[in-house]
Design an enzyme around this catalytic site. Structure first.
Site, PDB file in Angstrom:
ATOM      1  N   HIS A   1      -9.309 -17.392  13.615  1.00 51.08           N
ATOM      2  CA  HIS A   1      -9.713 -16.798  12.317  1.00 51.08           C
ATOM      3  C   HIS A   1     -10.962 -15.917  12.466  1.00 51.08           C
ATOM      4  CE1 HIS A   1     -10.179 -17.806   7.736  1.00 51.08           C
ATOM      5  NE2 HIS A   1     -10.118 -16.506   7.981  1.00 51.08           N
TER       6      HIS A   1
ATOM      7  N   GLU B   1       4.836  -4.932  10.126  1.00 42.20           N
ATOM      8  CA  GLU B   1       4.670  -6.340   9.783  1.00 42.20           C
ATOM      9  C   GLU B   1       3.169  -6.498   9.595  1.00 42.20           C
ATOM     10  OE1 GLU B   1       6.769  -8.800   9.223  1.00 42.20           O
ATOM     11  OE2 GLU B   1       8.531  -7.566   9.593  1.00 42.20           O
TER      12      GLU B   1
ATOM     13  N   ILE C   1      12.334   1.770  11.345  1.00 40.92           N
ATOM     14  CA  ILE C   1      11.563   2.771  12.109  1.00 40.92           C
ATOM     15  C   ILE C   1      11.779   2.620  13.616  1.00 40.92           C
ATOM     16  CG2 ILE C   1       9.741   3.244  10.413  1.00 40.92           C
ATOM     17  CD1 ILE C   1       7.935   1.280  12.086  1.00 40.92           C
TER      18      ILE C   1
ATOM     19  N   TYR D   1      -1.044  -9.845  15.287  1.00 38.58           N
ATOM     20  CA  TYR D   1      -0.922  -8.719  14.345  1.00 38.58           C
ATOM     21  C   TYR D   1      -1.880  -7.596  14.728  1.00 38.58           C
ATOM     22  CZ  TYR D   1      -2.255  -5.888  10.318  1.00 38.58           C
ATOM     23  OH  TYR D   1      -2.592  -4.823   9.506  1.00 38.58           O
TER      24      TYR D   1
ATOM     25  N   THR E   1      -5.907  -0.527  10.697  1.00 38.81           N
ATOM     26  CA  THR E   1      -6.679  -1.579  10.036  1.00 38.81           C
ATOM     27  C   THR E   1      -8.001  -1.821  10.752  1.00 38.81           C
ATOM     28  OG1 THR E   1      -6.689  -3.961   9.636  1.00 38.81           O
ATOM     29  CG2 THR E   1      -5.258  -3.211  11.386  1.00 38.81           C
ATOM     30  N   ASP E   2      -8.975  -2.317   9.992  1.00 37.85           N
ATOM     31  CA  ASP E   2     -10.267  -2.676  10.615  1.00 37.85           C
ATOM     32  C   ASP E   2     -10.110  -3.866  11.567  1.00 37.85           C
ATOM     33  OD1 ASP E   2      -9.862  -4.664   8.697  1.00 37.85           O
ATOM     34  OD2 ASP E   2     -11.825  -4.442   7.748  1.00 37.85           O
ATOM     35  N   GLU E   3      -8.989  -4.595  11.452  1.00 35.51           N
ATOM     36  CA  GLU E   3      -8.816  -5.788  12.304  1.00 35.51           C
ATOM     37  C   GLU E   3      -8.705  -5.427  13.781  1.00 35.51           C
ATOM     38  OE1 GLU E   3      -6.216  -8.930  11.125  1.00 35.51           O
ATOM     39  OE2 GLU E   3      -6.610  -8.622   9.013  1.00 35.51           O
TER      40      GLU E   3
ATOM     41  N   LYS F   1      -1.248  -3.717  16.131  1.00 34.75           N
ATOM     42  CA  LYS F   1      -1.765  -2.509  15.464  1.00 34.75           C
ATOM     43  C   LYS F   1      -2.635  -1.708  16.435  1.00 34.75           C
ATOM     44  CE  LYS F   1      -1.436  -1.339  11.692  1.00 34.75           C
ATOM     45  NZ  LYS F   1      -0.408  -0.492  10.992  1.00 34.75           N
TER      46      LYS F   1
ATOM     47  N   ILE G   1       0.845  -1.206   0.000  1.00 35.89           N
ATOM     48  CA  ILE G   1       0.000   0.000   0.000  1.00 35.89           C
ATOM     49  C   ILE G   1       0.879   1.254   0.000  1.00 35.89           C
ATOM     50  CG2 ILE G   1      -1.950   1.179   1.057  1.00 35.89           C
ATOM     51  CD1 ILE G   1      -2.627  -1.462   2.503  1.00 35.89           C
TER      52      ILE G   1
HETATM   53  P1  NAD Z   1       3.421  -4.767   3.438  1.00 37.76           P
HETATM   54  O1  NAD Z   1       3.778  -5.901   4.341  1.00 37.76           O
HETATM   55  O2  NAD Z   1       3.179  -5.010   1.994  1.00 37.76           O
HETATM   56  O3  NAD Z   1       4.554  -3.645   3.514  1.00 37.76           O
HETATM   57  C1  NAD Z   1       5.153  -3.267   4.711  1.00 37.76           C
HETATM   58  C2  NAD Z   1       6.390  -2.428   4.383  1.00 37.76           C
HETATM   59  O4  NAD Z   1       6.958  -2.001   5.636  1.00 37.76           O
HETATM   60  C3  NAD Z   1       7.479  -3.203   3.638  1.00 37.76           C
HETATM   61  O5  NAD Z   1       7.997  -2.432   2.583  1.00 37.76           O
HETATM   62  C4  NAD Z   1       8.545  -3.444   4.700  1.00 37.76           C
HETATM   63  O6  NAD Z   1       9.871  -3.519   4.170  1.00 37.76           O
HETATM   64  C5  NAD Z   1       8.374  -2.210   5.579  1.00 37.76           C
HETATM   65  N1  NAD Z   1       8.864  -2.426   6.945  1.00 37.76           N
HETATM   66  C6  NAD Z   1       8.619  -3.486   7.764  1.00 37.76           C
HETATM   67  N2  NAD Z   1       9.282  -3.342   8.931  1.00 37.76           N
HETATM   68  C7  NAD Z   1       9.934  -2.144   8.863  1.00 37.76           C
HETATM   69  C8  NAD Z   1      10.761  -1.433   9.766  1.00 37.76           C
HETATM   70  N3  NAD Z   1      11.057  -1.916  10.969  1.00 37.76           N
HETATM   71  N4  NAD Z   1      11.247  -0.223   9.383  1.00 37.76           N
HETATM   72  C9  NAD Z   1      10.960   0.279   8.156  1.00 37.76           C
HETATM   73  N5  NAD Z   1      10.191  -0.367   7.256  1.00 37.76           N
HETATM   74  C10 NAD Z   1       9.679  -1.554   7.599  1.00 37.76           C
HETATM   75  O7  NAD Z   1       2.170  -4.075   4.121  1.00 37.76           O
HETATM   76  P2  NAD Z   1       0.850  -3.440   3.453  1.00 37.76           P
HETATM   77  O8  NAD Z   1      -0.114  -4.515   3.173  1.00 37.76           O
HETATM   78  O9  NAD Z   1       1.268  -2.511   2.385  1.00 37.76           O
HETATM   79  O10 NAD Z   1       0.296  -2.620   4.695  1.00 37.76           O
HETATM   80  C11 NAD Z   1       0.774  -1.308   4.958  1.00 37.76           C
HETATM   81  C12 NAD Z   1       0.065  -0.756   6.175  1.00 37.76           C
HETATM   82  O11 NAD Z   1      -1.330  -0.744   5.978  1.00 37.76           O
HETATM   83  C13 NAD Z   1       0.303  -1.598   7.440  1.00 37.76           C
HETATM   84  O12 NAD Z   1       0.479  -0.707   8.515  1.00 37.76           O
HETATM   85  C14 NAD Z   1      -0.976  -2.398   7.590  1.00 37.76           C
HETATM   86  O13 NAD Z   1      -1.232  -2.674   8.936  1.00 37.76           O
HETATM   87  C15 NAD Z   1      -2.003  -1.437   7.017  1.00 37.76           C
HETATM   88  N6  NAD Z   1      -3.198  -2.049   6.401  1.00 37.76           N
HETATM   89  C16 NAD Z   1      -3.055  -3.049   5.468  1.00 37.76           C
HETATM   90  C17 NAD Z   1      -4.209  -3.551   4.842  1.00 37.76           C
HETATM   91  C18 NAD Z   1      -4.116  -4.622   3.780  1.00 37.76           C
HETATM   92  O14 NAD Z   1      -5.142  -5.131   3.341  1.00 37.76           O
HETATM   93  N7  NAD Z   1      -2.933  -5.005   3.303  1.00 37.76           N
HETATM   94  C19 NAD Z   1      -5.461  -3.061   5.180  1.00 37.76           C
HETATM   95  C20 NAD Z   1      -5.558  -2.076   6.153  1.00 37.76           C
HETATM   96  C21 NAD Z   1      -4.413  -1.566   6.736  1.00 37.76           C
HETATM   97  O1  DAU Z   2      -8.617  -6.197   7.108  1.00 36.30           O
HETATM   98  C1  DAU Z   2      -7.404  -5.586   6.855  1.00 36.30           C
HETATM   99  C2  DAU Z   2      -6.285  -6.602   6.913  1.00 36.30           C
HETATM  100  O2  DAU Z   2      -6.377  -7.386   5.729  1.00 36.30           O
HETATM  101  C3  DAU Z   2      -4.904  -5.962   7.033  1.00 36.30           C
HETATM  102  O3  DAU Z   2      -4.815  -5.288   8.259  1.00 36.30           O
HETATM  103  C4  DAU Z   2      -3.798  -7.021   6.935  1.00 36.30           C
HETATM  104  O4  DAU Z   2      -2.530  -6.392   6.931  1.00 36.30           O
HETATM  105  C5  DAU Z   2      -3.989  -7.790   5.653  1.00 36.30           C
HETATM  106  O5  DAU Z   2      -3.016  -8.814   5.549  1.00 36.30           O
HETATM  107  C6  DAU Z   2      -5.397  -8.394   5.573  1.00 36.30           C
HETATM  108  O6  DAU Z   2      -5.560  -9.408   6.584  1.00 36.30           O
HETATM  109  P1  DAU Z   2      -6.354 -10.774   6.287  1.00 36.30           P
HETATM  110  O7  DAU Z   2      -5.913 -11.775   7.260  1.00 36.30           O
HETATM  111  O8  DAU Z   2      -7.816 -10.518   6.154  1.00 36.30           O
HETATM  112  O9  DAU Z   2      -5.790 -11.074   4.794  1.00 36.30           O
HETATM  113  P2  DAU Z   2      -5.290 -12.432   4.101  1.00 36.30           P
HETATM  114  O10 DAU Z   2      -5.101 -12.134   2.657  1.00 36.30           O
HETATM  115  O11 DAU Z   2      -4.166 -13.046   4.847  1.00 36.30           O
HETATM  116  O12 DAU Z   2      -6.550 -13.380   4.248  1.00 36.30           O
HETATM  117  C7  DAU Z   2      -7.804 -13.021   3.707  1.00 36.30           C
HETATM  118  C8  DAU Z   2      -8.781 -14.128   4.029  1.00 36.30           C
HETATM  119  O13 DAU Z   2      -8.395 -15.291   3.275  1.00 36.30           O
HETATM  120  C9  DAU Z   2      -8.770 -14.550   5.489  1.00 36.30           C
HETATM  121  O14 DAU Z   2     -10.088 -14.889   5.888  1.00 36.30           O
HETATM  122  C10 DAU Z   2      -7.891 -15.793   5.516  1.00 36.30           C
HETATM  123  C11 DAU Z   2      -8.125 -16.406   4.143  1.00 36.30           C
HETATM  124  N1  DAU Z   2      -6.977 -17.117   3.563  1.00 36.30           N
HETATM  125  C12 DAU Z   2      -5.768 -16.505   3.508  1.00 36.30           C
HETATM  126  C13 DAU Z   2      -4.662 -17.155   2.996  1.00 36.30           C
HETATM  127  C14 DAU Z   2      -3.313 -16.479   2.973  1.00 36.30           C
HETATM  128  C15 DAU Z   2      -7.140 -18.404   3.060  1.00 36.30           C
HETATM  129  O15 DAU Z   2      -8.258 -18.962   3.075  1.00 36.30           O
HETATM  130  N2  DAU Z   2      -6.053 -19.036   2.536  1.00 36.30           N
HETATM  131  C16 DAU Z   2      -4.818 -18.492   2.504  1.00 36.30           C
HETATM  132  O16 DAU Z   2      -3.855 -19.150   2.035  1.00 36.30           O
END
Ligand code: NAD
Ligand code: DAU
Length: 339
Positions: free
Chosen positions: A281, A87, A63, A155, A128-130, A159, A15
């Site tokens: 889960h 993470e 960070i 996780y 995150t909504d989590e 957060k 993101i």
């Molecule tokens: P990601 O895992 O793809 O990217 C995380 C980035 O942070 C990576 O580039 C990593 O190298 C960097 N990083 C990790 N540890 C670090 C450290 N100690 N110092 C500096 N950089 C570091 O994550 P994402 O999916 O892009 O999520 C980004 C943010 O958005 C997170 O805070 C996550 O909680 C939040 N978020 C994610 C989702 C989702 O669906 N992916 C949804 C809602 C919120």
């Molecule tokens: O809701 C926001 C969150 O969404 C973010 O805060 C997290 O950083 C992001 O990773 C994501 O979390 P989820 O756990 O919802 O995402 P994930 O893609 O890991 O899983 C989505 C759904 O799919 C969840 O119900 C678990 C399921 N799943 C996931 C994997 C990796 C499977 O069934 N099989 C799989 O192999």
């Protein structure tokens, strides 16, 4: 036009990476600093086109490294911080929670302290909504900004802890902050350990797709560009101290998501493999975005248009994700799915 120095943490990840590209293009008069440790989840391949841009800068740093972060803030005097670095994978937090506390909690506190010391104008904490825990399957219930914080995984607990620290820096020291809580993102550069890119990459390679439990858990999917637009809006227009939920009402069961990808790619549903459920889960996530809509945000993608665009992007950018799945990722995958 007002020139600003913007620190984006985690800008080599999914993101944050999309946000950096969006900001460098949209605000040529801003200096965008991407600070990232380049963990397994970060890469700079995605920013090859940015290297020549004068308003893009990269800093490799942790960070949670107090000394380095404080001296960087002193030197650059950022105006804004948009904090993505974390993470982010729930499954990894179940296997190894310690690093989640170090990066997500300690790292956030270090950034807050540095921001306080130089007196920044806005700190946007991307959460995150989590942190709200889970909803049951009643489709009329949603997470609002007033839903109690009740995280269920290491996780989401880390957060939630970081959200509370951000809040405390506002309440105690008057640091100008916003917290955003977004639902599940998808789109370009999504790391292939997460459900959607994992499914696309495995289906393209005719490999089985692991679906946890019965596949009926629900996630509320938002295209990453719509998340970036929302954060930009909160950064510039968000009322200081406020929390904003971000989501576009795109609730799908995991099975629906996987089947959509399989049928779009013209493959067989025999590729679906039900595997052992994730511990703790969460059943369902669903966002009520009314507060953000009142600020002027609306999503540009539906799930249908967004997933089609995303699948096409993975077809057009095999080089990026193949390079990832052919590396250390293979060990991760074997360990994670042999449990
Ligand atoms: P990601 O895992 O793809 O990217 C995380 C980035 O942070 C990576 O580039 C990593 O190298 C960097 N990083 C990790 N540890 C670090 C450290 N100690 N110092 C500096 N950089 C570091 O994550 P994402 O999916 O892009 O999520 C980004 C943010 O958005 C997170 O805070 C996550 O909680 C939040 N978020 C994610 C989702 C989702 O669906 N992916 C949804 C809602 C919120
Ligand atoms: O809701 C926001 C969150 O969404 C973010 O805060 C997290 O950083 C992001 O990773 C994501 O979390 P989820 O756990 O919802 O995402 P994930 O893609 O890991 O899983 C989505 C759904 O799919 C969840 O119900 C678990 C399921 N799943 C996931 C994997 C990796 C499977 O069934 N099989 C799989 O192999």
């Amino acid at each position: 036009m007002l020139k600003k120095k913007v620190l984006v943490t985690g800008g080599a990840g999914f993101i944050g990476g999309n946000f950096v590209q969006y900001m460098v293009d949209k605000y040529p008069h801003y200096d965008i600093f991407n600070l990232d440790l380049l963990t397994y989840a970060g890469d700079l391949m995605k920013h090859r086109d940015l290297e020549q841009k004068e308003n893009y800068h990269f800093v490799k740093a942790d960070i949670a490294d107090r000394e380095v972060i404080l001296s960087l803030f002193e030197k650059v005097q950022f105006d804004y911080v948009v904090h993505f670095a974390a993470e982010s994978h729930v499954d990894r937090s179940i296997t190894d929670p310690g690093i989640f506390v170090q990066t997500n909690v300690v790292g956030t506190q270090v950034l807050l302290e540095a921001s306080k010391q130089i007196g920044i104008s806005k700190f946007v904490h991307v959460s995150t909504d989590e942190v709200y825990g889970e909803l049951d399957f009643d489709p009329t219930t949603f997470f609002t900004e007033d839903t109690p914080i009740q995280p269920n995984s290491p996780y989401s607990a880390s957060k939630a802890a970081s959200d509370l620290l951000v809040r405390s820096y506002h309440e105690t020291y008057g640091l100008p902050i916003n917290i955003t809580r977004c639902s599940n993102n998808y789109g370009p550069y999504h790391f292939p350990e997460k459900l959607i890119p994992l499914t696309i990459s495995r289906v393209l390679n005719d490999q089985k797709v692991p679906v946890y439990g019965d596949g009926k858990n629900i996630r509320d999917w938002l295209h990453v560009l719509d998340h970036c637009i929302a954060i930009d809006l909160v950064l510039h227009e968000g009322v200081t101290g406020e929390v904003y939920n971000i989501g576009g009402h795109n609730e799908k069961t995991n099975l629906e998501v996987v089947k959509t990808i399989i049928s779009t790619l013209g493959k067989s549903e025999d590729l679906i493999e039900f595997v052992k459920d994730r511990l703790g889960h969460d059943k369902r996530y669903a966002i009520d975005p009314t507060k953000l809509e009142k600020l002027g945000w609306e999503p540009t993608y539906t799930f249908e248009t967004g997933i089609a665009q995303t699948i096409q992007w993975y077809l057009d950018n095999k080089e990026w994700w193949e390079q990832i799945i052919n590396g250390e990722y293979q060990n991760y995958f074997e360990k994670q799915y042999s449990k």
